[in-house]
Design an enzyme around this catalytic site. Structure first.
Site, PDB file in Angstrom:
ATOM      1  N   ARG A   1     -17.417 -14.675   1.588  1.00 48.26           N
ATOM      2  CA  ARG A   1     -16.002 -14.693   1.976  1.00 48.26           C
ATOM      3  C   ARG A   1     -15.129 -13.919   1.001  1.00 48.26           C
ATOM      4  NH1 ARG A   1     -14.499 -14.537   6.371  1.00 48.26           N
ATOM      5  NH2 ARG A   1     -13.479 -12.688   5.555  1.00 48.26           N
TER       6      ARG A   1
ATOM      7  N   LYS B   1       5.568  -3.414  -4.887  1.00 49.15           N
ATOM      8  CA  LYS B   1       5.527  -4.526  -3.928  1.00 49.15           C
ATOM      9  C   LYS B   1       4.074  -4.824  -3.543  1.00 49.15           C
ATOM     10  CE  LYS B   1      10.099  -3.293  -2.193  1.00 49.15           C
ATOM     11  NZ  LYS B   1      10.894  -2.776  -1.061  1.00 49.15           N
TER      12      LYS B   1
ATOM     13  N   LYS C   1      17.969   1.677 -11.313  1.00 45.38           N
ATOM     14  CA  LYS C   1      18.340   1.413  -9.926  1.00 45.38           C
ATOM     15  C   LYS C   1      19.799   0.980  -9.860  1.00 45.38           C
ATOM     16  CE  LYS C   1      15.045   0.441  -7.152  1.00 45.38           C
ATOM     17  NZ  LYS C   1      14.045  -0.247  -6.298  1.00 45.38           N
TER      18      LYS C   1
ATOM     19  N   ASP D   1      18.272   6.641  -1.850  1.00 49.51           N
ATOM     20  CA  ASP D   1      17.910   5.362  -1.244  1.00 49.51           C
ATOM     21  C   ASP D   1      18.655   5.125   0.058  1.00 49.51           C
ATOM     22  OD1 ASP D   1      16.541   2.822  -1.289  1.00 49.51           O
ATOM     23  OD2 ASP D   1      18.472   1.912  -1.780  1.00 49.51           O
TER      24      ASP D   1
END
Length: 279
Positions: A86, A121, A153, A209
């Site tokens: 798994r 992210k 930013k 942006d």
């Protein structure tokens, strides 16, 4: 960590149901087409549980495949194969999903000079793996962490100019003066009138942006090669081609890692116990 999370005190199902001398072979089979990534991680999931398990990778990271393609083969003690299954699948399915989605974005920008890059992210703890998967899909990596480059930013710029004593240019020039010559400086703008003040501070990259396509084209012309131009915001498979055609150098796509769907890959296991073979 993933192996311990999945079996902190061992696999009690296999230990009670599967004879200790049983062996297993297994094929990693694609249920849908895609781009492969995570072969080394897939193999490590088995090897860390039991070094006697052998894994043969049939494709390389970055290689495309079709549904039904056998991507890897596994052989070893059945209990070890089943305990690792798994976790091995979770990794290779997700990383191949990242690589496949990245390849789709890259294909849509063919013929332009825009690079598809990832963002921070990422899934916590899995950044190195997911960044590798982006490269497997033909994309590129943005800064790996907050320690790698300065990215000023909108929130940063608002703080450093809040007192009104320094212009945006002067504030960024102070940043530039404090940096090593090897440290990259990027600044984000959300309006065309911010471009010149930012460029005057000799930034290396300017991020436009959430600009409209028309403003992206205007911004690229205004920058005129004085810095790399990155487009960010509202980037998806439907919009990326038009964004690339504006002439930007870089297109950052958070969806490569934060909204990806794991690829459908399966492990077809065959058990052998005392002369009996069971698929």
């Amino acid at each position: 960590m993933a192996l311990y999370e999945d079996a902190p005190w061992g696999d009690i199902t296999s230990q009670t149901l599967i004879p200790a001398d049983a062996t297993a072979t297994a094929d990693l089979v694609a249920r849908e087409p895609g781009v492969f990534s995570g072969g080394a991680v897939f193999a490590a999931a088995f090897g860390l549980i039991d070094p006697s398990v052998t894994v043969e990778l049939r494709v390389d990271d970055g290689e495309s495949f079709e549904a039904g393609h056998v991507l890897a083969s596994v052989a070893g003690p059945a209990r070890s194969v089943l305990q690792s299954e798994r976790v091995a699948l979770n990794f290779v399915q997700r990383l191949s999903g990242v690589a496949t989605l990245t390849a789709q974005f890259v294909a849509l920008t063919a013929g332009t000079h825009a690079r598809i890059v990832d963002t921070r992210k990422t899934t916590p703890g899995l950044r190195a793996f997911e960044r590798h998967a982006v490269r497997s899909g033909g994309g590129h990596n943005h800064r790996f962490s907050l320690s790698d480059a300065v990215m000023a930013k909108d929130n940063h710029l608002a703080v450093i100019t809040a007192d009104g004593r320094r212009s945006l240019t002067d504030a960024l020039l102070d940043v530039r003066a404090a940096l090593s010559h090897t440290t990259h400086l990027e600044a984000e703008v959300d309006r065309l009138d911010q471009i010149e003040p930012v460029l005057a501070a000799r930034v290396d990259t300017i991020m436009l942006d959430n600009f409209s396509l028309a403003d992206l084209r205007t911004g690229v012309a205004q920058v005129a090669g004085r810095a790399l131009v990155e487009a960010s915001g509202s980037v998806n498979l439907d919009t990326v081609r038009a964004i690339a055609e504006t002439g930007v150098d870089i297109i950052s796509v958070g969806a490569l890692t934060h909204s990806v769907r794991s690829l459908d890959l399966g492990l077809d296991v065959t058990l052998t116990t005392a002369g009996t073979t069971t698929p």
